[in-house]
Design a protein around this motif. Structure first.
Motif, PDB file in Angstrom:
ATOM      1  N   ILE A 143      40.894  55.677  53.827  1.00  0.00           N
ATOM      2  CA  ILE A 143      41.774  55.993  52.527  1.00  0.00           C
ATOM      3  C   ILE A 143      41.070  57.426  52.335  1.00  0.00           C
ATOM      4  CG2 ILE A 143      42.391  56.089  50.580  1.00  0.00           C
ATOM      5  CD1 ILE A 143      41.353  52.463  50.314  1.00  0.00           C
ATOM      6  N   ASP A 144      41.922  58.297  53.147  1.00  0.00           N
ATOM      7  CA  ASP A 144      42.210  59.750  52.384  1.00  0.00           C
ATOM      8  C   ASP A 144      40.591  60.126  53.092  1.00  0.00           C
ATOM      9  OD1 ASP A 144      44.757  59.737  51.640  1.00  0.00           O
ATOM     10  OD2 ASP A 144      43.366  59.642  49.349  1.00  0.00           O
ATOM     11  N   GLY A 145      40.560  59.446  54.556  1.00  0.00           N
ATOM     12  CA  GLY A 145      39.454  60.180  55.374  1.00  0.00           C
ATOM     13  C   GLY A 145      37.622  59.881  54.540  1.00  0.00           C
ATOM     14  N   GLN A 146      38.259  58.639  54.024  1.00  0.00           N
ATOM     15  CA  GLN A 146      36.876  57.878  53.523  1.00  0.00           C
ATOM     16  C   GLN A 146      36.976  56.777  54.115  1.00  0.00           C
ATOM     17  OE1 GLN A 146      35.194  60.101  52.305  1.00  0.00           O
ATOM     18  NE2 GLN A 146      34.545  58.625  50.975  1.00  0.00           N
ATOM     19  N   LEU A 147      36.218  55.889  54.847  1.00  0.00           N
ATOM     20  CA  LEU A 147      35.674  54.823  55.629  1.00  0.00           C
ATOM     21  C   LEU A 147      35.571  54.010  54.994  1.00  0.00           C
ATOM     22  CD1 LEU A 147      35.537  53.906  58.667  1.00  0.00           C
ATOM     23  CD2 LEU A 147      33.621  54.167  58.680  1.00  0.00           C
ATOM     24  N   GLN A 148      35.898  52.715  55.216  1.00  0.00           N
ATOM     25  CA  GLN A 148      35.591  51.392  54.833  1.00  0.00           C
ATOM     26  C   GLN A 148      35.193  50.664  54.888  1.00  0.00           C
ATOM     27  OE1 GLN A 148      35.711  51.034  50.702  1.00  0.00           O
ATOM     28  NE2 GLN A 148      36.093  53.747  50.551  1.00  0.00           N
ATOM     29  N   GLY A 149      34.432  49.515  55.475  1.00  0.00           N
ATOM     30  CA  GLY A 149      34.084  48.459  56.105  1.00  0.00           C
ATOM     31  C   GLY A 149      34.427  46.933  55.527  1.00  0.00           C
ATOM     32  N   ARG A 150      34.488  46.180  56.171  1.00  0.00           N
ATOM     33  CA  ARG A 150      34.292  44.112  55.703  1.00  0.00           C
ATOM     34  C   ARG A 150      35.054  44.202  54.997  1.00  0.00           C
ATOM     35  NH1 ARG A 150      27.827  44.657  56.159  1.00  0.00           N
ATOM     36  NH2 ARG A 150      27.843  43.565  58.817  1.00  0.00           N
ATOM     37  N   VAL A 151      36.534  45.236  54.889  1.00  0.00           N
ATOM     38  CA  VAL A 151      37.588  45.332  53.854  1.00  0.00           C
ATOM     39  C   VAL A 151      38.241  43.730  53.809  1.00  0.00           C
ATOM     40  CG1 VAL A 151      39.311  46.307  53.128  1.00  0.00           C
ATOM     41  CG2 VAL A 151      37.750  47.481  54.064  1.00  0.00           C
ATOM     42  N   THR A 152      38.285  43.126  52.512  1.00  0.00           N
ATOM     43  CA  THR A 152      38.698  41.507  52.531  1.00  0.00           C
ATOM     44  C   THR A 152      39.962  42.153  52.025  1.00  0.00           C
ATOM     45  OG1 THR A 152      37.907  41.008  50.608  1.00  0.00           O
ATOM     46  CG2 THR A 152      36.855  40.130  52.845  1.00  0.00           C
ATOM     47  N   PRO A 153      40.890  40.692  51.874  1.00  0.00           N
ATOM     48  CA  PRO A 153      42.250  41.523  51.222  1.00  0.00           C
ATOM     49  C   PRO A 153      42.244  41.769  49.810  1.00  0.00           C
ATOM     50  CG  PRO A 153      43.029  39.336  52.832  1.00  0.00           C
ATOM     51  CD  PRO A 153      41.083  39.467  52.775  1.00  0.00           C
ATOM     52  N   GLN A 154      40.958  40.868  49.022  1.00  0.00           N
ATOM     53  CA  GLN A 154      41.077  40.544  47.819  1.00  0.00           C
ATOM     54  C   GLN A 154      39.650  42.560  47.729  1.00  0.00           C
ATOM     55  OE1 GLN A 154      39.557  38.636  49.895  1.00  0.00           O
ATOM     56  NE2 GLN A 154      40.719  36.922  48.946  1.00  0.00           N
ATOM     57  N   ARG A 155      39.162  42.353  48.558  1.00  0.00           N
ATOM     58  CA  ARG A 155      39.151  43.992  48.854  1.00  0.00           C
ATOM     59  C   ARG A 155      40.044  45.243  49.277  1.00  0.00           C
ATOM     60  NH1 ARG A 155      34.697  47.453  52.282  1.00  0.00           N
ATOM     61  NH2 ARG A 155      34.268  49.116  50.550  1.00  0.00           N
ATOM     62  N   PHE A 156      41.219  45.065  49.443  1.00  0.00           N
ATOM     63  CA  PHE A 156      42.352  46.156  50.008  1.00  0.00           C
ATOM     64  C   PHE A 156      42.955  46.289  48.867  1.00  0.00           C
ATOM     65  CE2 PHE A 156      46.312  46.307  50.784  1.00  0.00           C
ATOM     66  CZ  PHE A 156      46.536  47.986  51.654  1.00  0.00           C
ATOM     67  N   ASP A 157      42.861  44.809  47.969  1.00  0.00           N
ATOM     68  CA  ASP A 157      44.053  45.064  46.371  1.00  0.00           C
ATOM     69  C   ASP A 157      42.756  46.136  45.634  1.00  0.00           C
ATOM     70  OD1 ASP A 157      45.664  43.477  47.992  1.00  0.00           O
ATOM     71  OD2 ASP A 157      44.416  41.411  46.395  1.00  0.00           O
ATOM     72  N   GLN A 158      42.245  45.796  45.205  1.00  0.00           N
ATOM     73  CA  GLN A 158      41.261  46.923  44.474  1.00  0.00           C
ATOM     74  C   GLN A 158      40.940  48.162  45.032  1.00  0.00           C
ATOM     75  OE1 GLN A 158      37.745  44.847  45.086  1.00  0.00           O
ATOM     76  NE2 GLN A 158      37.601  43.767  44.093  1.00  0.00           N
ATOM     77  N   LEU A 159      40.847  48.477  45.775  1.00  0.00           N
ATOM     78  CA  LEU A 159      40.920  49.618  46.922  1.00  0.00           C
ATOM     79  C   LEU A 159      42.657  50.308  46.733  1.00  0.00           C
ATOM     80  CD1 LEU A 159      38.735  49.874  49.957  1.00  0.00           C
ATOM     81  CD2 LEU A 159      38.085  51.060  47.842  1.00  0.00           C
TER      82      LEU A 159
END
Length: 176
Positions: free
Chosen positions: A148-164
């Motif tokens: 997201i805007d150059g910030q890497l995110q790992g182990r993204v679940t659908p629930q974590r996606f919604d939070q992000l």
């Protein structure tokens, strides 16, 4: 008596661009004009400056680099990296590489498209989020990954996606 031919006056290439956009395109061309294969570096510089490559920039780039409009348009439309519309206030790149697919990226992709209501290369109606595919973020051990805007995110679940995305929407509203 012979009829005279009237030659229509052609608008100057790029004349439909805003002055700041026109200046950004000219600066990109001036910086890269002497580079062998200058078109790609110019397009990257234009997108870096403006967030996208406006369709009205194509004639100006073509004129300045002595290329046809078709050549420039062909490159812009061939490479998915180049956006032809302004992006949302946040750009989300979802990894589609095999390593991420093996740990749930396909389900994450379906969830992302459904929850945002957009497909790849589209922006949410509120202008907050643009969804883009990417074919490796180099975060294979922590897949599925997104940026997201150059910030890497790992182990993204659908629930974590919604939070992000909820956090991104709050940030987008604050900056609007």
């Amino acid at each position: 008596m012979k009829a005279r031919s009237i030659i229509p006056i052609q608008p100057e290439p790029g004349s439909k661009l805003l002055p700041a956009q026109r200046a950004a395109v000219r600066a990109a061309v001036d910086r890269h004009r002497e580079t062998p294969g200058a078109l790609l570096p110019v397009l990257h510089a234009v997108q870096d400056a403006l967030g996208h490559v406006p369709k009205d920039a194509v004639p100006l780039i073509a004129f300045e680099l002595n290329l046809s409009r078709a050549e420039v348009h062909g490159v812009v439309s061939f490479y998915h990296y180049f956006r032809q519309q302004p992006p949302g206030r946040h750009v989300v790149h979802l990894c589609r590489a095999e390593a991420c697919q093996s740990v749930g990226a396909v389900a994450l992709e379906a969830h992302a498209k459904r929850s945002l209501g957009v497909d790849y290369h589209e922006t949410t109606p509120d202008g907050a989020i643009t969804l883009e595919p990417v074919y490796c973020l180099g975060n294979c051990a922590l897949g599925p990954a997104l940026m997201i805007d150059g910030q890497l995110q790992g182990r993204v679940t659908p629930q974590r996606f919604d939070q992000l995305m909820a956090r991104a929407r709050v940030d987008a509203e604050a900056s609007a």
